[in-house]
Scaffold this motif. Sequence first.
Motif, PDB file in Angstrom:
ATOM      1  N   MET A  74      25.021  40.358  76.381  1.00  0.00           N
ATOM      2  CA  MET A  74      25.119  40.136  77.819  1.00  0.00           C
ATOM      3  C   MET A  74      24.725  38.724  78.233  1.00  0.00           C
ATOM      4  N   THR A  75      23.837  38.103  77.478  1.00  0.00           N
ATOM      5  CA  THR A  75      23.383  36.759  77.860  1.00  0.00           C
ATOM      6  C   THR A  75      24.134  35.644  77.141  1.00  0.00           C
ATOM      7  N   LEU A 119      23.425  38.438  85.876  1.00  0.00           N
ATOM      8  CA  LEU A 119      22.959  39.218  84.728  1.00  0.00           C
ATOM      9  C   LEU A 119      21.930  40.268  85.135  1.00  0.00           C
ATOM     10  N   ALA A 122      23.974  43.191  86.596  1.00  0.00           N
ATOM     11  CA  ALA A 122      24.759  43.862  85.560  1.00  0.00           C
ATOM     12  C   ALA A 122      23.869  44.618  84.583  1.00  0.00           C
ATOM     13  N   GLY A 123      22.766  43.997  84.173  1.00  0.00           N
ATOM     14  CA  GLY A 123      21.886  44.628  83.201  1.00  0.00           C
ATOM     15  C   GLY A 123      21.210  45.872  83.730  1.00  0.00           C
ATOM     16  N   THR A 127      22.967  49.529  82.099  1.00  0.00           N
ATOM     17  CA  THR A 127      22.215  49.811  80.876  1.00  0.00           C
ATOM     18  C   THR A 127      22.572  51.139  80.192  1.00  0.00           C
ATOM     19  N   PHE A 130      26.053  51.081  78.474  1.00  0.00           N
ATOM     20  CA  PHE A 130      26.129  50.229  77.293  1.00  0.00           C
ATOM     21  C   PHE A 130      25.429  50.867  76.093  1.00  0.00           C
ATOM     22  N   SER A 261      29.798  35.357  72.859  1.00  0.00           N
ATOM     23  CA  SER A 261      30.045  36.718  73.340  1.00  0.00           C
ATOM     24  C   SER A 261      30.755  37.555  72.288  1.00  0.00           C
TER      25      SER A 261
END
Length: 458
Positions: A74-75, A119, A122-123, A127, A130, A261
């Motif tokens: 993700m980062t 982020l 989204a995180g 979570t 994912f 990514s």
Amino acid sequence: MSELQKSAGRTHSSVKDMTVGNPYTQMLIFTLPVLLSQIFQQLYNTADAFIVGRALGTNALAAVSSSGNLIFLMTSFFYGTAMGGGVVISKYFGADKPGRVSCAIHTLLAFGIASGLFLTAAGVICTPVFLSWMQTDPAVMPEAVEYFRYYFTGVVAMVMYTICCGIMNALGDSRRPLYYLIISSLMNVVLDVLFLMGFHWGVWSAAVATVISQAVSVILCMAHLLNKDNLFVVEMKKIRFEKNMLMEILHYGVPSGIQNSMIGLANVVVQSQINRFGSLATAAAGVHSKIEGFAFLPILSFNMAGTTFVSQNLGAKQYKRARKGAAFSIIATVLLAEGIGILHYTFAPVLVGLFDNTPGVVALGVRQARTVTLFYFLLAFSHGVAAICRGAGKAFVSMGVMLSIWCIVRVAYIVMVMELTGDIGLIYWAYPLTWGISSVIYLIYYLKADWVHGFETG
């Protein structure tokens, strides 16, 4: 007299011109603080796993481990794109264009703030989806969700620290990031012990400790960058997107972001396959990753030095000097990484046992280590040439190699062997096999291509 020399009334100790002096000495002076910084950065990562494993047990360790590859996925795009900002800053610094350097710094800071906020949302929101997609063990899932969400609540601090360090490194200053990281790393360890062993809080508190520590390092970085005695002063009102500069940063950075990514996605696929073997396999892979991080330290350190050195010297059109620095960084990286790999191979049982002495975890951790560690020289070589490509403005080359070999070939291999045998040991072999293929391609490119004119040819 250059524009930078005309600014002599300001303090220049925070920047380092790598276009003059002995290239090997300059690179070593730059690399040593970066290497020490990476050691403390690895302490960040290792402290969570070590203390969590000892304080909360194997399931909690597996929860932290299962989050690692997903966090990287993700980062990684934003961190990779930010590398483009470092290349632009180094290029204009070497070309003696301080106005463009300042514009790049402020635009990159704006990019970091926007990326961190995105982020966070989204995180926190995505979570569970994912982690389910990664086939995380149900016994581990609640703690993994906890850890991941608390981590991403403060991810702005992580992103901004990376951006600030990238700015300072691009200007040749590798000392201050070291000082700030030492402070935050020690704070992270203290808070981990306090929260987990003192207050007996859950695995989420390890993420909180990391966020708090990283926030302190960002405050220190920004205090330095805002100091009016610096050659390049950050002004809060100037932190915004400048369209043309943003496009240039994205031109050099997006390929690295995509590359990171895709590697992150491939690693998530690998992790999901490992997770199928249960929490012991997940924990063992996480422990191996933490130990392997130390082998990666000289790779990261010389990569940063190589990228900065090449960017500054190609910006100044010193092509022969850029070649010397590139060769030195690659050779040093390969030798150091392989030396660490041999030590890792030899002492694997002891190293794995430090984190978790459960027999199943130790057995799987040692098996993975003794499959891959003697091939660290291939990992180092591939990353070394990739760093030179980034510094020369040829990030698309690196992206193409990594995307095709470390992602497509690696994932295809794993899917195939899992269908045929279901042996976890064959998953481990995916890494040295793909490192070897990419190294051959990179060697041909490095020797045959005209990468020193990368900025002129786009």
